[in-house]
Design an enzyme around this catalytic site. Structure first.
Site, PDB file in Angstrom:
ATOM      1  N   GLN A 169     -15.225   2.174  -6.047  1.00 34.67           N
ATOM      2  CA  GLN A 169     -14.493   1.065  -5.419  1.00 34.67           C
ATOM      3  C   GLN A 169     -13.020   1.433  -5.311  1.00 34.67           C
ATOM      4  O   GLN A 169     -12.244   0.702  -4.720  1.00 34.67           O
ATOM      5  CB  GLN A 169     -14.622  -0.199  -6.273  1.00 34.67           C
ATOM      6  CG  GLN A 169     -16.037  -0.724  -6.396  1.00 34.67           C
ATOM      7  CD  GLN A 169     -16.113  -1.832  -7.434  1.00 34.67           C
ATOM      8  OE1 GLN A 169     -15.810  -2.980  -7.167  1.00 34.67           O
ATOM      9  NE2 GLN A 169     -16.507  -1.486  -8.643  1.00 34.67           N
ATOM     10  N   ASN A 170     -12.670   2.566  -5.917  1.00 36.63           N
ATOM     11  CA  ASN A 170     -11.252   2.931  -5.958  1.00 36.63           C
ATOM     12  C   ASN A 170     -10.791   3.552  -4.652  1.00 36.63           C
ATOM     13  O   ASN A 170     -11.520   4.302  -4.018  1.00 36.63           O
ATOM     14  CB  ASN A 170     -10.998   3.906  -7.117  1.00 36.63           C
ATOM     15  CG  ASN A 170     -11.312   3.262  -8.456  1.00 36.63           C
ATOM     16  OD1 ASN A 170     -11.423   2.037  -8.527  1.00 36.63           O
ATOM     17  ND2 ASN A 170     -11.466   4.063  -9.491  1.00 36.63           N
ATOM     18  N   HIS A 198     -14.319   0.950  -0.692  1.00 42.36           N
ATOM     19  CA  HIS A 198     -13.225   0.063  -0.287  1.00 42.36           C
ATOM     20  C   HIS A 198     -12.104   0.785   0.451  1.00 42.36           C
ATOM     21  O   HIS A 198     -10.990   0.284   0.503  1.00 42.36           O
ATOM     22  CB  HIS A 198     -12.673  -0.679  -1.529  1.00 42.36           C
ATOM     23  CG  HIS A 198     -13.653  -1.646  -2.121  1.00 42.36           C
ATOM     24  ND1 HIS A 198     -13.534  -2.185  -3.375  1.00 42.36           N
ATOM     25  CD2 HIS A 198     -14.796  -2.172  -1.599  1.00 42.36           C
ATOM     26  CE1 HIS A 198     -14.553  -3.008  -3.612  1.00 42.36           C
ATOM     27  NE2 HIS A 198     -15.332  -3.000  -2.554  1.00 42.36           N
ATOM     28  N   ARG A 224       1.447   1.834  -3.577  1.00 40.96           N
ATOM     29  CA  ARG A 224       0.242   2.372  -4.238  1.00 40.96           C
ATOM     30  C   ARG A 224       0.095   3.875  -3.924  1.00 40.96           C
ATOM     31  O   ARG A 224      -0.252   4.677  -4.764  1.00 40.96           O
ATOM     32  CB  ARG A 224      -1.037   1.666  -3.749  1.00 40.96           C
ATOM     33  CG  ARG A 224      -1.052   0.154  -3.783  1.00 40.96           C
ATOM     34  CD  ARG A 224      -1.519  -0.365  -5.124  1.00 40.96           C
ATOM     35  NE  ARG A 224      -0.482  -0.289  -6.148  1.00 40.96           N
ATOM     36  CZ  ARG A 224       0.591  -1.091  -6.210  1.00 40.96           C
ATOM     37  NH1 ARG A 224       0.791  -2.020  -5.303  1.00 40.96           N
ATOM     38  NH2 ARG A 224       1.479  -0.958  -7.180  1.00 40.96           N
ATOM     39  N   TYR A 232       0.828  -1.222   0.000  1.00 36.89           N
ATOM     40  CA  TYR A 232       0.000   0.000   0.000  1.00 36.89           C
ATOM     41  C   TYR A 232       0.860   1.270   0.000  1.00 36.89           C
ATOM     42  O   TYR A 232       0.451   2.288  -0.566  1.00 36.89           O
ATOM     43  CB  TYR A 232      -1.017  -0.027   1.158  1.00 36.89           C
ATOM     44  CG  TYR A 232      -2.116  -1.017   0.863  1.00 36.89           C
ATOM     45  CD1 TYR A 232      -3.097  -0.735  -0.085  1.00 36.89           C
ATOM     46  CD2 TYR A 232      -2.130  -2.275   1.469  1.00 36.89           C
ATOM     47  CE1 TYR A 232      -4.073  -1.668  -0.416  1.00 36.89           C
ATOM     48  CE2 TYR A 232      -3.102  -3.208   1.151  1.00 36.89           C
ATOM     49  CZ  TYR A 232      -4.074  -2.897   0.202  1.00 36.89           C
ATOM     50  OH  TYR A 232      -5.038  -3.824  -0.132  1.00 36.89           O
ATOM     51  N   THR A 279     -15.411  -1.163 -14.315  1.00 42.10           N
ATOM     52  CA  THR A 279     -15.353  -2.229 -13.301  1.00 42.10           C
ATOM     53  C   THR A 279     -15.747  -3.547 -13.943  1.00 42.10           C
ATOM     54  O   THR A 279     -16.652  -3.591 -14.791  1.00 42.10           O
ATOM     55  CB  THR A 279     -16.253  -1.928 -12.079  1.00 42.10           C
ATOM     56  OG1 THR A 279     -16.312  -3.096 -11.248  1.00 42.10           O
ATOM     57  CG2 THR A 279     -17.663  -1.504 -12.453  1.00 42.10           C
ATOM     58  N   SER A 280     -15.069  -4.613 -13.529  1.00 41.89           N
ATOM     59  CA  SER A 280     -15.361  -5.936 -14.098  1.00 41.89           C
ATOM     60  C   SER A 280     -16.582  -6.555 -13.418  1.00 41.89           C
ATOM     61  O   SER A 280     -16.975  -7.668 -13.764  1.00 41.89           O
ATOM     62  CB  SER A 280     -14.152  -6.854 -13.923  1.00 41.89           C
ATOM     63  OG  SER A 280     -13.858  -6.994 -12.547  1.00 41.89           O
TER      64      SER A 280
END
Ligand code: OAD
Length: 250
Positions: A110-111, A128, A80, A77, A193-194
């Site tokens: 969701q990012n 998230h 990131r 993280y 998004t998947s």
């Protein structure tokens, strides 16, 4: 107040109320995933060059991983966060921010990046978690850390500080707020998004029956319901196309 003042007060209130009803901005609700930030240079998770090609979810994105090897999780993280400091919002983020002039734009993302906010969007709900925040182990104390690293020995609320991220297997505390936002949508847009990770992937099912749904993604998913308008483009080009459609209809 004198009666004349009262009369003016009540008539102004009435006019304000009528204007709000007549010109009420439509609720444009936007669900975003990793593809939203791909053109800014942030890798998605499940594409061929995605993050989960190089890391195992079980090693870096679960509570068990944190208990087993906190340094590995922290480094993941920290990396990131470092990367986030070096990238900029893309055209897609900027168009969503501009659309606040015409719509009540509410973003459910969701990012864990902050690119929507940096583009100027004012209503962003992070399902998230957020990279620029840290928390204690029970997540009861949350702190802005910006782009700083989290190191072993950094404490918060008397425990080791951890990234403010919703890991796999953890509760998604914002989900009911997200459901309410989707239920109130006049228009729903899903970008990048998947639709593989629940509960986020199920949110579109809460849209009202008459709510048009647009899905922007260069690939798409096989089980997309027929009533969803699919714009097979990346976030920036897709948002340019959708902006035309929305502004014409508005
Ligand atoms: P995925 O990596 O699963 O999906 C990314 C989507 O973005 C795919 O459908 C791509 O086709 C699309 N995409 C790629 N480039 C794009 C572009 N330029 N413009 C628009 N779309 C593009 O990412 P998510 O669905 O966001 O959770 O993943 C959901 C969750 O799984 C993440 O929040 C993360 C992950 O594991 C946690 O870490 C808890």
């Amino acid at each position: 107040m004198k009666s004349e003042e009262l009369r003016i007060f009540y008539s102004s209130f009435f006019i304000y109320f009528c204007i709000n009803i007549i010109f009420k901005m439509k609720n444009l609700t936007v669900l975003t995933g990793a593809g939203m930030s791909a053109e800014s240079g942030i890798s998605t998770f499940r594409d061929s060059d995605g993050l989960w090609e190089n890391y195992r979810v079980e090693d870096v994105a679960t509570v068990q991983a944190w208990q087993r090897n906190p340094e590995l999780v922290q480094n993941f993280y920290n990396e990131r966060r470092r990367q986030l400091a070096d990238v900029e919002p893309n055209e897609g983020h900027r168009i969503l921010a501009e659309l606040e002039k015409n719509f009540n734009v509410q973003i459910v993302t969701q990012n864990v990046d902050n690119l929507h906010e940096r583009a100027g969007s004012t209503q962003v709900l992070h399902l998230h978690g957020e990279l620029t925040k840290a928390c204690n182990l029970s997540k009861t104390v949350v702190k802005d850390i910006g782009y700083q690293e989290i190191k072993k020995g950094d404490t918060l609320g008397e425990t080791q500080m951890r990234p403010f991220i919703v890991w796999f297997g953890e509760q998604v505390p914002e989900i009911m707020n997200a459901v309410e936002i989707v239920q109130n949508a006049d228009i729903l847009v899903i970008i990048g998004t998947s639709l593989q990770v629940y509960p986020a992937a199920g949110l579109m099912n809460y849209a009202q029956k008459n709510c048009p749904i647009y899905y922007i993604d260069p690939k798409g998913v096989s089980n997309l319901p027929k009533y969803v308008h699919f714009i097979k483009k990346g976030a920036s080009e897709g948002m340019k196309e959708l902006r035309e459609i929305l502004l014409k209809q508005n």
